[in-house]
Design an enzyme around this catalytic site. Structure first.
Site, PDB file in Angstrom:
ATOM      1  N   SER A   8       1.072  -1.336   0.145  1.00 25.53           N
ATOM      2  CA  SER A   8      -0.077  -0.383  -0.016  1.00 25.53           C
ATOM      3  C   SER A   8       0.914   1.695  -0.208  1.00 25.53           C
ATOM      4  O   SER A   8       1.780   1.651   0.379  1.00 25.53           O
ATOM      5  CB  SER A   8      -0.823   0.212   1.106  1.00 25.53           C
ATOM      6  N   HIS A  33      -1.013  -1.375  -3.780  1.00 21.18           N
ATOM      7  CA  HIS A  33      -2.724  -0.993  -3.716  1.00 21.18           C
ATOM      8  C   HIS A  33      -2.532   1.109  -3.452  1.00 21.18           C
ATOM      9  O   HIS A  33      -1.147   0.864  -2.726  1.00 21.18           O
ATOM     10  CB  HIS A  33      -2.851  -1.584  -2.653  1.00 21.18           C
ATOM     11  N   ASP A  35      -5.278   3.831  -1.985  1.00 23.42           N
ATOM     12  CA  ASP A  35      -5.877   4.485  -1.135  1.00 23.42           C
ATOM     13  C   ASP A  35      -6.241   5.890  -1.420  1.00 23.42           C
ATOM     14  O   ASP A  35      -5.733   6.225  -0.836  1.00 23.42           O
ATOM     15  CB  ASP A  35      -5.189   3.664   0.533  1.00 23.42           C
ATOM     16  N   MET A  37      -8.937   8.146  -0.411  1.00 28.17           N
ATOM     17  CA  MET A  37      -9.950   8.794   1.186  1.00 28.17           C
ATOM     18  C   MET A  37     -10.137  10.051   0.630  1.00 28.17           C
ATOM     19  O   MET A  37      -9.954  10.480   0.390  1.00 28.17           O
ATOM     20  CB  MET A  37      -8.886   9.133   1.836  1.00 28.17           C
ATOM     21  N   HIS A  66      -8.366   1.266  -3.675  1.00 24.82           N
ATOM     22  CA  HIS A  66      -9.349   1.402  -2.309  1.00 24.82           C
ATOM     23  C   HIS A  66      -9.759   2.094  -2.461  1.00 24.82           C
ATOM     24  O   HIS A  66      -9.678   3.540  -1.999  1.00 24.82           O
ATOM     25  CB  HIS A  66      -8.739   0.655  -1.871  1.00 24.82           C
ATOM     26  N   MET A  68     -12.221   4.902  -0.796  1.00 27.73           N
ATOM     27  CA  MET A  68     -13.075   5.208  -0.002  1.00 27.73           C
ATOM     28  C   MET A  68     -13.294   6.925   0.492  1.00 27.73           C
ATOM     29  O   MET A  68     -13.109   7.445   0.916  1.00 27.73           O
ATOM     30  CB  MET A  68     -11.946   5.091   2.019  1.00 27.73           C
ATOM     31  N   MET A 137     -12.112  -5.297   5.859  1.00 24.53           N
ATOM     32  CA  MET A 137     -11.109  -4.666   6.616  1.00 24.53           C
ATOM     33  C   MET A 137     -10.927  -4.572   7.846  1.00 24.53           C
ATOM     34  O   MET A 137     -11.712  -5.586   8.440  1.00 24.53           O
ATOM     35  CB  MET A 137     -11.444  -3.372   6.850  1.00 24.53           C
ATOM     36  N   ASP A 175      -6.612  -6.425   4.292  1.00 19.86           N
ATOM     37  CA  ASP A 175      -6.187  -4.681   4.248  1.00 19.86           C
ATOM     38  C   ASP A 175      -6.144  -3.908   5.906  1.00 19.86           C
ATOM     39  O   ASP A 175      -7.385  -4.095   6.182  1.00 19.86           O
ATOM     40  CB  ASP A 175      -6.817  -3.728   3.641  1.00 19.86           C
ATOM     41  N   GLY A 177      -3.201  -3.574   9.026  1.00 25.60           N
ATOM     42  CA  GLY A 177      -2.323  -3.805  10.241  1.00 25.60           C
ATOM     43  C   GLY A 177      -1.665  -5.547   9.627  1.00 25.60           C
ATOM     44  O   GLY A 177      -1.247  -6.089  10.881  1.00 25.60           O
ATOM     45  N   SER A 198       2.676  -0.653   5.960  1.00 22.61           N
ATOM     46  CA  SER A 198       3.737   0.195   7.335  1.00 22.61           C
ATOM     47  C   SER A 198       4.968  -0.942   6.980  1.00 22.61           C
ATOM     48  O   SER A 198       5.696  -0.924   7.254  1.00 22.61           O
ATOM     49  CB  SER A 198       2.984   0.419   8.568  1.00 22.61           C
TER      50      SER A 198
HETATM   51  C1  DX5 Z   1      -6.112   1.810   5.950  1.00 26.03           C
HETATM   52  C2  DX5 Z   1      -6.024   1.448   4.541  1.00 26.03           C
HETATM   53  C3  DX5 Z   1      -4.814   0.657   4.512  1.00 26.03           C
HETATM   54  C4  DX5 Z   1      -3.951   0.776   4.576  1.00 26.03           C
HETATM   55  C5  DX5 Z   1      -3.149  -0.252   5.206  1.00 26.03           C
HETATM   56  O1  DX5 Z   1      -7.354   2.425   5.375  1.00 26.03           O
HETATM   57  O2  DX5 Z   1      -6.332   0.939   3.490  1.00 26.03           O
HETATM   58  O3  DX5 Z   1      -4.472   0.300   2.963  1.00 26.03           O
HETATM   59  O4  DX5 Z   1      -2.867   1.966   3.583  1.00 26.03           O
HETATM   60  O5  DX5 Z   1      -1.641   0.398   5.761  1.00 26.03           O
HETATM   61  P1  DX5 Z   1      -0.728  -0.679   7.368  1.00 26.03           P
HETATM   62  O6  DX5 Z   1      -0.599  -2.105   6.180  1.00 26.03           O
HETATM   63  O7  DX5 Z   1       0.237  -0.032   7.255  1.00 26.03           O
HETATM   64  O8  DX5 Z   1      -2.385  -0.589   7.834  1.00 26.03           O
HETATM   65 ZN    ZN Z   2      -6.898  -0.109   1.448  1.00 29.00          ZN
END
Ligand code: DX5
Ligand code: ZN
Length: 216
Positions: A8, A33, A35, A37, A66, A68, A137, A175, A177, A198
């Site tokens: 990501s 990936h 993201d 938002m 993805h 959001m 999620m 997705d 953590g 991360s």
């Molecule tokens: C959270 C995102 C994830 C995020 C994951 O809302 O959808 O894709 O980037 O990041 P880590 O792997 O650090 O939780």
């Molecule tokens: Zn994501």
């Protein structure tokens, strides 16, 4: 089937985006990936079309977007135009999700539905046969670097059973953590696409980390 890793980019160093994309190109990751938002559906704002366009120019991987955002159906054609190969939209964000999934597929992209941690699997009952993948999620969406919610493991296992009972081939993506400590349990529960932000980008050896996650 072997595990697909989807780094990501939300967790990358955007001051050197080109190098980060090149690192992913050199790795065994198959998907990248992305993201998006909007500051409404989730409390955070990330990035949009210009970043996807820049990534698309450099990446050799499948661009997995993805969304959001509220009413994501407003942007499906634009994300195709700027380089998406796969789009996932949240069950919670879209009233006419059947129509939106048809549009994603009609534009030649893979289509996924995302479930927030509180959204039950059975809400997919009348749509699951239309999906290429379901994204579970394992954190509340909006931020990278959050702690994996342990109950996600049982939810992944339940989804795997749900898909098998219907003789479907829907992939399960996870997705939030995901790291080297929980990836084994996530895989064993039935996930086939692991998103990792991360865990990859904060690692001293990201290419090796991607390989370790894939071979877990
Ligand atoms: C959270 C995102 C994830 C995020 C994951 O809302 O959808 O894709 O980037 O990041 P880590 O792997 O650090 O939780
Ligand atoms: Zn994501």
């Amino acid at each position: 089937m072997s595990i697909i890793i989807a780094p990501s980019v939300l967790a990358c160093d955007f001051s050197k985006l080109g190098e980060e994309i090149e690192m992913i190109n050199q790795s065994v990751a198959e998907w990248i990936h992305i993201d998006v938002m909007d500051g409404m559906f989730v409390p955070n704002i990330s990035f949009g079309f210009p970043i996807l366009e820049a990534i698309r120019k450099k990446t050799t991987k499948i661009c997995d977007v993805h969304l959001m955002v509220q009413q994501p159906e407003r942007y499906i054609a634009d994300f195709k135009k700027y380089g998406a190969d796969a789009i996932s939209i949240h069950w919670e964000s879209c009233t006419h999700i059947h129509r939106a999934i048809q549009e994603i597929k009609s534009l030649g992209m893979k289509a996924g539905i995302v479930l927030n941690p509180h959204t039950p699997i059975h809400f997919l009952e009348d749509i699951i046969h239309e999906l290429d993948y379901v994204l579970i999620m394992s954190v509340n969406p909006g931020f990278g670097g959050q702690k994996f919610i342990p109950a996600s493991i049982d939810k992944i296992a339940a989804l795997k059973k749900y898909i098998a009972e219907r003789n479907l081939k829907t992939l399960i993506q996870v997705d939030g953590g995901v790291d080297i400590n929980n990836a084994r349990a996530v895989k064993d529960a039935g996930a086939t696409i692991l998103v990792a932000g991360s865990a990859v980008f904060k690692s001293a050896q990201p290419i090796q980390m991607i390989q370790d996650l894939k071979e877990i």
